[in-house]
Scaffold this motif. Structure first.
Motif, PDB file in Angstrom:
ATOM      1  N   HIS A  48       0.825  -1.197   0.000  1.00  0.00           N
ATOM      2  CA  HIS A  48       0.000   0.000   0.000  1.00  0.00           C
ATOM      3  C   HIS A  48       0.864   1.253   0.000  1.00  0.00           C
ATOM      4  CE1 HIS A  48      -2.919  -2.913   1.890  1.00  0.00           C
ATOM      5  NE2 HIS A  48      -3.647  -2.394   0.919  1.00  0.00           N
ATOM      6  N   LYS A  49       0.405   2.246  -0.698  1.00  0.00           N
ATOM      7  CA  LYS A  49       1.040   3.557  -0.629  1.00  0.00           C
ATOM      8  C   LYS A  49       0.656   4.235   0.682  1.00  0.00           C
ATOM      9  CE  LYS A  49       3.039   4.190  -4.772  1.00  0.00           C
ATOM     10  NZ  LYS A  49       4.449   4.636  -4.950  1.00  0.00           N
ATOM     11  N   HIS A  50       1.592   5.040   1.211  1.00  0.00           N
ATOM     12  CA  HIS A  50       1.339   5.749   2.461  1.00  0.00           C
ATOM     13  C   HIS A  50       1.717   7.220   2.327  1.00  0.00           C
ATOM     14  CE1 HIS A  50       1.717   1.544   3.838  1.00  0.00           C
ATOM     15  NE2 HIS A  50       0.885   1.901   4.806  1.00  0.00           N
ATOM     16  N   ILE A  51       0.988   8.051   3.066  1.00  0.00           N
ATOM     17  CA  ILE A  51       1.389   9.441   3.244  1.00  0.00           C
ATOM     18  C   ILE A  51       2.246   9.491   4.504  1.00  0.00           C
ATOM     19  CG2 ILE A  51       0.605  11.804   3.653  1.00  0.00           C
ATOM     20  CD1 ILE A  51      -2.010  11.027   2.231  1.00  0.00           C
ATOM     21  N   LYS A  79      -3.694   5.838   3.543  1.00  0.00           N
ATOM     22  CA  LYS A  79      -3.025   5.336   4.742  1.00  0.00           C
ATOM     23  C   LYS A  79      -1.897   6.297   5.132  1.00  0.00           C
ATOM     24  CE  LYS A  79      -4.150   0.480   3.905  1.00  0.00           C
ATOM     25  NZ  LYS A  79      -5.018   0.386   5.097  1.00  0.00           N
ATOM     26  N   ILE A  80      -1.750   6.509   6.438  1.00  0.00           N
ATOM     27  CA  ILE A  80      -0.814   7.521   6.941  1.00  0.00           C
ATOM     28  C   ILE A  80       0.168   6.903   7.920  1.00  0.00           C
ATOM     29  CG2 ILE A  80      -0.613   9.662   8.277  1.00  0.00           C
ATOM     30  CD1 ILE A  80      -3.403  10.420   7.262  1.00  0.00           C
ATOM     31  N   ILE A  81       1.433   7.241   7.740  1.00  0.00           N
ATOM     32  CA  ILE A  81       2.513   6.843   8.651  1.00  0.00           C
ATOM     33  C   ILE A  81       3.096   8.098   9.289  1.00  0.00           C
ATOM     34  CG2 ILE A  81       4.808   5.804   8.844  1.00  0.00           C
ATOM     35  CD1 ILE A  81       2.681   3.743   8.308  1.00  0.00           C
ATOM     36  N   ILE A  82       3.319   8.053  10.596  1.00  0.00           N
ATOM     37  CA  ILE A  82       3.944   9.157  11.326  1.00  0.00           C
ATOM     38  C   ILE A  82       5.260   8.684  11.910  1.00  0.00           C
ATOM     39  CG2 ILE A  82       3.773  10.649  13.358  1.00  0.00           C
ATOM     40  CD1 ILE A  82       0.769  10.702  12.986  1.00  0.00           C
ATOM     41  N   THR A  83       6.301   9.516  11.802  1.00  0.00           N
ATOM     42  CA  THR A  83       7.560   9.223  12.488  1.00  0.00           C
ATOM     43  C   THR A  83       7.975  10.414  13.343  1.00  0.00           C
ATOM     44  OG1 THR A  83       8.870   9.991  10.576  1.00  0.00           O
ATOM     45  CG2 THR A  83       8.415   7.617  10.734  1.00  0.00           C
ATOM     46  N   PHE A  84       8.718  10.095  14.404  1.00  0.00           N
ATOM     47  CA  PHE A  84       9.307  11.095  15.281  1.00  0.00           C
ATOM     48  C   PHE A  84      10.805  10.817  15.411  1.00  0.00           C
ATOM     49  CE2 PHE A  84       4.908  11.050  16.788  1.00  0.00           C
ATOM     50  CZ  PHE A  84       4.640  12.401  16.941  1.00  0.00           C
ATOM     51  N   PHE A  85      11.565  11.874  15.577  1.00  0.00           N
ATOM     52  CA  PHE A  85      12.982  11.706  15.884  1.00  0.00           C
ATOM     53  C   PHE A  85      13.201  11.621  17.392  1.00  0.00           C
ATOM     54  CE2 PHE A  85      17.338  13.193  16.654  1.00  0.00           C
ATOM     55  CZ  PHE A  85      18.035  12.319  15.835  1.00  0.00           C
ATOM     56  N   ASP A 100      -2.001   4.773  10.459  1.00  0.00           N
ATOM     57  CA  ASP A 100      -1.701   3.361  10.215  1.00  0.00           C
ATOM     58  C   ASP A 100      -0.340   2.916  10.739  1.00  0.00           C
ATOM     59  OD1 ASP A 100      -4.083   2.541   8.322  1.00  0.00           O
ATOM     60  OD2 ASP A 100      -3.413   4.523   7.690  1.00  0.00           O
ATOM     61  N   GLY A 101       0.348   3.807  11.421  1.00  0.00           N
ATOM     62  CA  GLY A 101       1.622   3.438  12.032  1.00  0.00           C
ATOM     63  C   GLY A 101       2.332   4.657  12.584  1.00  0.00           C
ATOM     64  N   ILE A 102       2.878   4.514  13.787  1.00  0.00           N
ATOM     65  CA  ILE A 102       3.652   5.587  14.418  1.00  0.00           C
ATOM     66  C   ILE A 102       4.969   4.980  14.894  1.00  0.00           C
ATOM     67  CG2 ILE A 102       3.714   7.344  16.224  1.00  0.00           C
ATOM     68  CD1 ILE A 102       0.655   7.275  16.272  1.00  0.00           C
ATOM     69  N   PHE A 103       6.086   5.527  14.408  1.00  0.00           N
ATOM     70  CA  PHE A 103       7.389   4.940  14.679  1.00  0.00           C
ATOM     71  C   PHE A 103       8.430   6.018  14.959  1.00  0.00           C
ATOM     72  CE2 PHE A 103       5.180   2.465  11.361  1.00  0.00           C
ATOM     73  CZ  PHE A 103       4.999   1.268  12.022  1.00  0.00           C
ATOM     74  N   TYR A 104       9.522   5.589  15.562  1.00  0.00           N
ATOM     75  CA  TYR A 104      10.716   6.421  15.571  1.00  0.00           C
ATOM     76  C   TYR A 104      11.315   6.400  14.163  1.00  0.00           C
ATOM     77  CZ  TYR A 104      11.177   6.914  20.663  1.00  0.00           C
ATOM     78  OH  TYR A 104      10.990   7.250  21.983  1.00  0.00           O
ATOM     79  N   ASN A 121       6.705   2.582   1.740  1.00  0.00           N
ATOM     80  CA  ASN A 121       6.245   2.866   0.369  1.00  0.00           C
ATOM     81  C   ASN A 121       5.489   4.196   0.303  1.00  0.00           C
ATOM     82  OD1 ASN A 121       5.731   2.538  -2.344  1.00  0.00           O
ATOM     83  ND2 ASN A 121       4.060   1.065  -2.052  1.00  0.00           N
ATOM     84  N   PRO A 122       6.162   5.321   0.560  1.00  0.00           N
ATOM     85  CA  PRO A 122       5.444   6.603   0.630  1.00  0.00           C
ATOM     86  C   PRO A 122       4.963   7.113  -0.723  1.00  0.00           C
ATOM     87  CG  PRO A 122       7.796   6.967   0.874  1.00  0.00           C
ATOM     88  CD  PRO A 122       7.598   5.475   0.841  1.00  0.00           C
ATOM     89  N   GLU A 123       3.772   7.655  -0.704  1.00  0.00           N
ATOM     90  CA  GLU A 123       3.222   8.345  -1.868  1.00  0.00           C
ATOM     91  C   GLU A 123       3.743   9.776  -1.902  1.00  0.00           C
ATOM     92  OE1 GLU A 123      -1.221   9.558  -3.588  1.00  0.00           O
ATOM     93  OE2 GLU A 123      -1.003   8.317  -1.794  1.00  0.00           O
ATOM     94  N   ILE A 124       3.736  10.430  -0.737  1.00  0.00           N
ATOM     95  CA  ILE A 124       4.379  11.724  -0.542  1.00  0.00           C
ATOM     96  C   ILE A 124       4.954  11.745   0.874  1.00  0.00           C
ATOM     97  CG2 ILE A 124       2.836  12.956  -2.134  1.00  0.00           C
ATOM     98  CD1 ILE A 124       1.507  14.207   0.338  1.00  0.00           C
TER      99      ILE A 124
END
Length: 405
Positions: A48-51, A79-85, A100-104, A121-124
């Motif tokens: 799946h593509k993700h933002i 579908k949306i992915i979030i990351t934090f540093f 759809d997911g939160i990660f470091y 697999n980011p779309e943007i």
């Protein structure tokens, strides 16, 4: 220069591992990245593509949140992915709903970037304000994946604009579109021949305006403040708190709420020594309140507490820089802060409007407090400033929609 950048990332990883032995944040930084790729592969389907939204920390999350939530609202099927540093962002928002997911974010090495981007697999990709990672940016550009920077702000003293900043300028050129907060940033980027730049403003205004418009009451705090005037000290550090001690002693008829930036045991203990009559928020439920000082010993409550205030003090101005002044201003509170505010356009604007005062010592603090206590007009000016500046999210969405058909 790439070898030096790679060495810097490697050296940083070594330092953070050493610090993890005695620093709680560093420990979380390391622990949160253990078996990270295994976790991502289990939770995210690469089919799946993700933002992809990336935030350095909690402040950037709140800044970019209006865009994130507008994307969630308009593109429900995406579908949306979030990351934090930083742990201070991830640990607070790791349970943020509706994504759809939160990660470091894995450290910026060529192999990490390749594996991470293949897994999500980011779309943007959307980065907020700053954090410019060469391998991630370069790979996104190579794969023709649009990359946006929102609420960016730049200053002449940054390395991008020095004669020796060629490598850093190369990173910026990987960005598809830059949305910046002010004209200074726009002109600086144009001088280094960057294109696709928009003067959109700061999405934080949208966030704080929305927060002030839809805030919920906090019953325990309402009972604590009663009908007294309330002074709120937000995101404070020890140097701020030492200054506040003398002010609070002079105004016993005021209720005071202190929300420290760090709520570790040692800092809370230090606060209790400074203010021995204070009560902690966690004790309100089971105690009769006789104190006029409340210490907030949890995270995530501060932005809603400004609804009870008349004057706000914002911490950090005696360190690296002040914290969020706009949350208080949106509720119509004039703000006081230390001398390190020059990196923040909104602080300079509020000072020019006489809705904020920068202080250097106890005398300045008392004088600023008395000034703001003399009239409600200062708070009205602060609130009007926020209302006038909102709207950045809409402009950003109009451009991003070209890539989210």
């Amino acid at each position: 220069m790439l070898w030096l950048y790679n060495f810097g990332i490697f050296f940083y990883s070594l330092i953070i591992k050493v610090l993890a032995n005695f620093n709680p944040k560093a420990k979380l930084f390391i622990q949160g990245r253990q078996k990270l790729f295994q976790r991502i592969s289990q939770e995210v389907s690469p089919e799946h593509k993700h933002i992809w939204f990336h935030f350095a920390s909690l402040g950037e999350f709140e800044q970019g949140r209006p865009v994130l939530e507008k994307v969630k609202e308009k593109y429900k099927e995406k579908k949306i992915i979030i990351t934090f540093f930083s742990p201070s962002g991830y640990e607070v928002r790791k349970n943020y709903p509706g994504v759809d997911g939160i990660f470091y974010l894995p450290l910026d090495t060529a192999s990490n970037a390749e594996l991470f981007i293949s897994l999500i697999n980011p779309e943007i990709a959307i980065f907020t304000k700053y954090e410019f990672w060469y391998h991630y940016f370069h790979l996104l550009q190579k794969k023709d994946i649009p990359l946006f920077l929102i609420s960016g702000i730049f200053r002449p003293d940054q390395i991008f604009f020095k004669w020796y900043g060629g490598f850093q300028r190369k990173i910026l050129k990987c960005i598809t579109h830059l949305f910046v907060q002010n004209e200074t940033s726009l002109h600086l980027l144009e001088k280094i021949h960057l294109k696709n730049i928009s003067l959109s403003g700061d999405t934080r205004f949208d966030r704080v305006f929305e927060n002030a418009s839809s805030v919920k009451g906090v019953p325990l705090v309402e009972a604590f403040v009663g009908k007294n005037p309330v002074f709120i000290a937000g995101s404070t550090w020890p140097q701020d708190e030492f200054l506040l001690q003398s002010l609070i002693a002079q105004y016993p008829d005021w209720k005071v709420i202190i929300a420290p930036h760090e709520i570790g045991k040692s800092h809370l203990s230090q606060l209790e020594q400074l203010f021995p009559s204070a009560i902690k928020y966690s004790q309100l439920q089971n105690a009769s309140v006789t104190s006029n000082i409340l210490i907030i010993d949890n995270i995530g409550l501060l932005s809603g507490l400004y609804q009870y205030g008349k004057i706000a003090y914002i911490g950090g101005g005696f360190g690296a820089g002040i914290h969020n002044t706009l949350e208080a201003a949106a509720f119509g509170l004039p703000v006081i802060f230390g001398p390190e505010y020059h990196k923040f356009q909104e602080a300079k604007d509020l000072i020019s409007l006489k809705a904020a005062i920068s202080i250097r010592n106890e005398y300045d603090l008392v004088k600023a407090f008395e000034n703001f206590n003399s009239s409600n007009q200062y708070g009205k000016t602060a609130k009007a400033y926020v209302e006038q500046k909102k709207g950045a999210t809409m402009g950003i969405m109009l451009e991003m929609e070209k890539y989210l058909s």
